[in-house]
Design a protein around this motif. Sequence first.
Motif, short mmCIF file in Angstrom:
data_model
loop_
_atom_site.label_atom_id
_atom_site.label_comp_id
_atom_site.label_asym_id
_atom_site.label_seq_id
_atom_site.Cartn_x
_atom_site.Cartn_y
_atom_site.Cartn_z
N UNK A 57 0.65 -1.30 0.11
CA UNK A 57 -0.03 -0.08 0.01
C UNK A 57 0.99 1.09 -0.08
N UNK A 58 1.81 1.53 0.94
CA UNK A 58 2.81 2.52 1.05
C UNK A 58 4.02 1.95 1.28
N UNK A 59 5.14 2.39 0.70
CA UNK A 59 6.45 2.02 0.75
C UNK A 59 7.49 3.27 1.15
N UNK A 60 8.56 2.82 1.54
CA UNK A 60 9.39 4.06 1.59
C UNK A 60 10.22 4.26 0.32
N UNK A 61 10.67 5.57 0.24
CA UNK A 61 11.42 6.10 -1.28
C UNK A 61 12.43 5.14 -1.54
N UNK A 62 13.29 4.51 -0.49
CA UNK A 62 14.34 3.66 -0.92
C UNK A 62 13.96 2.29 0.03
N UNK A 63 12.95 1.49 -0.90
CA UNK A 63 12.52 0.22 -0.06
C UNK A 63 13.52 -0.94 -0.18
N UNK A 64 13.92 -1.46 0.84
CA UNK A 64 14.61 -2.77 0.83
C UNK A 64 13.61 -3.99 0.44
N UNK A 65 12.23 -3.63 0.75
CA UNK A 65 11.52 -4.70 0.61
C UNK A 65 11.07 -5.13 -1.02
N UNK A 66 11.22 -3.89 -1.50
CA UNK A 66 11.36 -4.00 -3.29
C UNK A 66 12.48 -4.68 -3.69
N UNK A 70 8.29 -9.88 -11.91
CA UNK A 70 7.21 -10.05 -10.62
C UNK A 70 5.92 -9.87 -11.48
N UNK A 71 4.94 -10.78 -11.04
CA UNK A 71 3.47 -10.48 -11.34
C UNK A 71 2.85 -9.51 -10.77
N UNK A 72 2.26 -8.67 -11.33
CA UNK A 72 1.79 -7.34 -10.72
C UNK A 72 0.20 -7.54 -10.86
N UNK A 73 -0.42 -7.26 -9.73
CA UNK A 73 -1.89 -6.98 -9.75
C UNK A 73 -2.36 -5.53 -9.12
N UNK A 74 -2.94 -4.66 -9.80
CA UNK A 74 -3.24 -3.52 -9.60
C UNK A 74 -4.58 -3.14 -9.11
N UNK A 75 -5.01 -4.01 -7.68
CA UNK A 75 -6.26 -3.70 -7.01
C UNK A 75 -7.24 -4.24 -7.59
N UNK A 88 4.18 4.48 -5.81
CA UNK A 88 3.51 3.13 -6.31
C UNK A 88 3.77 2.65 -7.54
N UNK A 89 3.43 3.77 -8.59
CA UNK A 89 3.58 3.68 -10.09
C UNK A 89 4.99 3.12 -10.51
N UNK A 90 5.87 3.98 -9.73
CA UNK A 90 7.39 3.70 -10.04
C UNK A 90 7.63 2.48 -9.53
N UNK A 91 7.26 1.88 -8.29
CA UNK A 91 7.78 0.53 -7.78
C UNK A 91 7.11 -0.52 -8.64
N UNK A 92 5.88 -0.17 -8.95
CA UNK A 92 5.20 -1.41 -9.80
C UNK A 92 5.97 -1.76 -11.31
N UNK A 100 4.25 -12.65 -6.79
CA UNK A 100 2.99 -11.99 -6.87
C UNK A 100 2.85 -10.69 -5.84
N UNK A 101 2.91 -9.59 -6.39
CA UNK A 101 2.52 -8.57 -5.76
C UNK A 101 1.43 -7.61 -6.23
N UNK A 102 0.40 -7.31 -5.17
CA UNK A 102 -0.49 -6.61 -5.37
C UNK A 102 -0.33 -5.17 -4.91
N UNK A 103 0.05 -4.05 -5.81
CA UNK A 103 0.39 -2.69 -5.82
C UNK A 103 -0.89 -1.78 -5.90
N UNK A 104 -1.18 -1.52 -4.71
CA UNK A 104 -2.37 -0.51 -4.79
C UNK A 104 -1.98 0.93 -5.30
N UNK A 105 -2.55 1.24 -6.75
CA UNK A 105 -2.08 2.35 -6.96
C UNK A 105 -3.02 3.46 -6.54
N UNK A 106 -4.09 3.11 -5.69
CA UNK A 106 -4.99 4.28 -5.29
C UNK A 106 -4.76 4.73 -4.04
N UNK A 107 -3.38 4.35 -3.13
CA UNK A 107 -3.03 4.75 -2.02
C UNK A 107 -2.93 6.28 -2.12
N UNK A 108 -3.55 7.02 -1.41
CA UNK A 108 -3.71 8.52 -1.70
C UNK A 108 -2.46 9.01 -1.30
#
Length: 722
Positions: A396-405, A445-450, A433-437, A419-427
């Motif tokens: 949903x929300x990630x750090x600007x420099x993400x070790x998780x990514x 990775x397989x990406x799901x957009x919510x 999130x678009x950049x990380x996706x 498989x990663x669901x990246x919520x592009x509507x996280x206000x």
Amino acid sequence: MPAGKTEERRRAKKGVCVVRVKTKEEKMDNIYMNRELSWLKFNERVLEEAENNEVPLCERMNFVSIYQSNLDEFFMVRVGSLQDQMLVNQKIKDNKTKMTSEEQIGAILKEVKRLNRRKDAAYKSVMEKVAEYGIRLIDFASAKSDEKKFLEQYFNHEIVPLSSPTIVGKRQPFPFLKNEEIYAVVVLETRSGKERIGIIPCTNNMVERLIELPGNKGRYMLSEDLVLHYIGKVFKGYKVKGKSLIRVVRNADIDADALYDEDLDYREFMADLMKERKKLSPVRLDLSREIDGSVVEALCRYLDVSPERVFRSEAPLDLSFVYKIQDLLRMNPELFYGKRVPQKSASFRDGESIMKQIAEADKLLSYPYESIRPFLRMLNEAAEDDSVISIKMTLYRLAKQSKIIEALCEAAENGKEVVVLVELRARFDEENNIRWSRMLEKAGCQIIYGLEGYKVHSKLCLITRKGEHGIEYITQIGTGNYNEKTARLYTDLSLMTSNEQIGINAALVFQALAKGEIVEESEHLLVAPKCLQAPVIRMIEEEIQHKKNGEDAYIGLKLNSLTDKKIIDKLVEASQAGVHIDMIVRGICCLIPGVKGQTENIRVISIVGRFLEHSRIYIFGCGERTKYYISSADFMTRNTVKRVEVAAPVYSKAIRARLRAMFDLMLNDNKKAREEKADGSYELVKCEGEPVNSQEALYQEAYDRAAVRNAGSAAESTEEEK
């Protein structure tokens, strides 16, 4: 005036709905607080920290800035939403207090003007004390003659060449004012006596916001004040009749699902939508000084803002510069909170497989008191483990420099199914999130957009691997985002378990998400939107029945917000049945406790302190039958029935005991806790006996456990050497 009338008026002023007590339905009206006014009470508690002399000075400065940034977001999202409602249907009402959108906005504006006066006073008080440490923000009235010469030269050589002045007229329309940026506005009079409006942008990345004056260390001026002072030099040939700094806050409430065309690429559609959001209509106009009323009317007309939305501020219009001042004062440790560092979790042993340790026993991490590193180690280990088949996560929300990514990309590159669901509507995190996706997709990775119509807000990670006896699962369920930065600032919980049934439930959640569906049934996990609200209501009903049977009954809830009317009404029913209910609600609370015959068995406190309280804990029952959950979901309708959320049961006796101890400690907080009263107001809990700051106490516990852990490790090493 009769006493009853006086009480009604007093409660109405506090945003509490007051209706004549006639029917059973009407009897409940005095237990509801309007959502928006309740949020403003939360921001008032933030402001109280800025006013609190016990809080270190630079931290007080920080709370003033947080108050303002909170308010900006509130106007962009909540006031923007109410504004949109008014355009669609003026008869839409809040389902609890029955206030229309227009009535809510009117009450908000009145309350904000009151709070902003306190904000201005708090800022002034803080800056006066900052001056005692040699840092001063000056204006031209307090500038020395040599400083004025420097400032004029600075303006001529550094600002004028970069400025883009506009005079509004028939051939030059009123310019577009960017959201949250500062502009200098001047009223100009021509030789013929006609008035014009001139505008200069003050936000410029090439110019320092804090301009340091030479020869006098510690003296600064804000760049916008410099622009405003010399603005007449830009508009030569005109007479300056009045001037002010202005700042516009724009609506950010935009419905992506309503606008999306399924023939479009969703990620590119969201990227374009973010550009459109920056152009939405203004919801507030801030001024730095009084100017002629006709000019304000003209600005309101150009910007399409009603005069009631115009706010005059004594403090600077944007307080983000305070962080630079904090940096200048770092050599004074007494001005800041004492240093605290997230500790190694005592639940994990060094040098051993994280997944193996989770297989031995469930683990719980408590942020920011404990480090996020064991979770990161688990992901890195899974990325390299040959037995791991897949890693699935919701982001949903990630750090600007993400070790998780980084870990997920490595896993995909190592041939794992990721498989990663990246919520592009996280206000306000959409662009991040678009950049990380894109990066995840590039790594394989397989990406799901919510899901259509539902934001995915759950914090769920599932590692599937081939074990000696078949498929095995490691499931992580959190209350907060996968964000290394906020894990040091927000209080959150992260449960890691090898429980097979929880793993199977988590796998079903990911299967549904991959198909664009929602979970219809779930045995162990509570999964919104279909399988969270109803089970919660059933557990409340179970406590009501236990109480009716003459048994002990209890409900304990720690939430960020409570607005779900169905759950609120069931909690009221539980209170009326005699069930004791403790609630720790940081922000919005639409239920008013302590009302005789309605909510007298409910206690509500809010903790606002050094760290942002963000964890959610649900407790139902007493003794051996007590059920414990941690969750990503608040009890807001948007969470319980309009988003994908996950609440996980806690089966480990050790972790359950730990959660209860944490919850009880917070209930006993008498330094940062405010208790909600029966009139909807909040008061600091009286400090009787030993002072208890729950956040500091939990951090000290983490330090103590880490010390015991380190001592044990040292003793083992010594024994091995022998």
